[in-house]
Design an enzyme around this catalytic site. Structure first.
Site, mmCIF file in Angstrom:
data_model
loop_
_atom_site.group_PDB
_atom_site.id
_atom_site.type_symbol
_atom_site.label_atom_id
_atom_site.label_comp_id
_atom_site.label_asym_id
_atom_site.label_seq_id
_atom_site.Cartn_x
_atom_site.Cartn_y
_atom_site.Cartn_z
ATOM 1 N N LYS A 1 -15.515 -10.942 1.756
ATOM 2 C CA LYS A 1 -14.821 -12.154 1.296
ATOM 3 C C LYS A 1 -15.741 -13.048 0.467
ATOM 4 C CE LYS A 1 -11.125 -12.900 1.960
ATOM 5 N NZ LYS A 1 -9.909 -12.442 1.229
ATOM 6 N N ARG B 1 0.824 -1.209 0.000
ATOM 7 C CA ARG B 1 0.000 0.000 0.000
ATOM 8 C C ARG B 1 0.856 1.256 0.000
ATOM 9 N NH1 ARG B 1 -2.766 -2.961 3.882
ATOM 10 N NH2 ARG B 1 -1.792 -1.729 5.524
ATOM 11 N N THR C 1 -6.511 -7.807 1.103
ATOM 12 C CA THR C 1 -7.937 -7.620 1.377
ATOM 13 C C THR C 1 -8.099 -6.456 2.346
ATOM 14 O OG1 THR C 1 -9.979 -8.790 1.995
ATOM 15 C CG2 THR C 1 -8.061 -9.170 3.378
#
Length: 328
Positions: free
Chosen positions: A166, A33, A82
């Site tokens: 998810k 990130r 995620t």
């Protein structure tokens, strides 16, 4: 030496996977990130073979177009990243589910466009395979790849967004299978074991809730048990090997459950006491649900995969790691 991509390189599982892929001789692209995160970059650059075979890219789920550059030239893509919390500054997405599903779409379409990717491997979660009946009245007798967590029910607030994210992202990934690329979804149980970095993972914390005598963590463990009837657990070493097995096994595509053991929380407490009798678990952290739902998946084993770590090793390595890092 084939080139592969691992998204979410700063994460617990992804860092293990990157380390193992480098050891196996692969050229690894990894996304972070923030490339200004000196601790994470320093850790990854310190891995064996990283100076010659590891390439870092900046990409964020909330800016999914960032991933395309990192995908170029790759033969395999491991989508591990995620979002755990919603980015409140986002004007593009209103929650983690929208962000995760859109990122999957853009990553899958980039894989198709670049024409070098043979397979997309998505790291899914056992929270998406609850044996709960659709009306919430009880549980099915077995858990296997046909089970999907009903999204019409209300869940523990701490898990709710993650469950939706998810489950819907995995369904989106499977939609691309046989439509331009091969897709494998590895539906992983609660991951335990050692740590590559100087902190205990969130999943290991939950697994060790009883040993840590942490009421909040224990409530989370019990809610996870209520979701799945029992708790699916797996060692991080086996999860990493499952990802590599999925990449290297050409006939493997579709959905696969990844867990070596399926236990009640009271059985987890028994294993902790068996191996660490010095760790006292208060009675209020031991509740037997009496549920007997069975884990009924051998899809990967039938293709030749073998779990190397049983529940005893998962618990022992998790406790040893937590003690080493001062969490217990």
């Amino acid at each position: 030496m084939e080139r592969v991509l691992v998204t979410g390189g700063e994460g617990y599982l992804a860092s293990f996977l990157i380390k193992k892929l480098l050891e196996r001789g692969y050229i690894v692209n990894a996304t972070l990130r923030n490339l200004s995160d000196d601790a994470t970059v320093g850790f990854l650059k310190g891995l064996t073979h990283s100076q010659t075979r590891l390439h870092l890219f900046e990409a964020d789920i909330y800016n999914p177009g960032d991933f395309e550059v990192a995908i170029q030239g790759c033969a395999f893509v491991f989508h591990v990243a995620t979002p755990l919390q919603h980015n409140e500054n986002s004007t593009r997405y209103k929650n983690t589910t929208e962000a995760a599903v859109d990122a999957l779409k853009m990553i899958a379409e980039s894989c198709v466009r670049c024409k070098t990717v043979k397979k997309l491997i998505y790291t899914a979660s056992a929270m998406a395979v609850s044996p709960l009946k659709d009306d919430g009245s009880g549980y099915k007798d077995v858990v296997d790849e046909t089970c999907w967590t009903p999204l019409n029910l209300t869940y523990y607030p701490m898990f709710s967004d993650y469950i939706y994210s998810k489950a819907l992202t995995e369904k989106e990934a499977l939609r691309y299978n046989k439509h331009g690329i091969e897709v494998v979804c590895l539906v992983c149980g609660l991951i335990g074991g050692e740590a590559t970095k100087s902190f205990v993972s969130a999943s290991a914390y939950m697994l060790l809730a009883q040993a840590m005598k942490d009421e909040t963590l224990y409530k989370s463990l019990r809610e996870l048990e209520n979701l799945g009837s029992k708790v699916a657990i797996v060692h991080v070493q086996d999860v990493v090997e499952a990802h590599i097995f999925a990449m290297e096994t050409s006939e493997m595509n579709g959905r696969y459950l990844v867990a070596s053991d399926f236990l009640k929380s009271t059985e987890i407490a028994s294993l902790i006491h068996k191996h660490f009798p010095d760790i006292a678990i208060p009675k209020e952290f031991i509740e037997d649900t009496k549920r007997e739902t069975k884990w009924d998946s051998r899809k990967m084993q039938d293709l030749g995969f073998e779990y190397k770590c049983d529940a005893d090793k998962i618990i022992c390595d998790s406790i040893a790691c937590a003690k080493r890092l001062g969490a217990i």
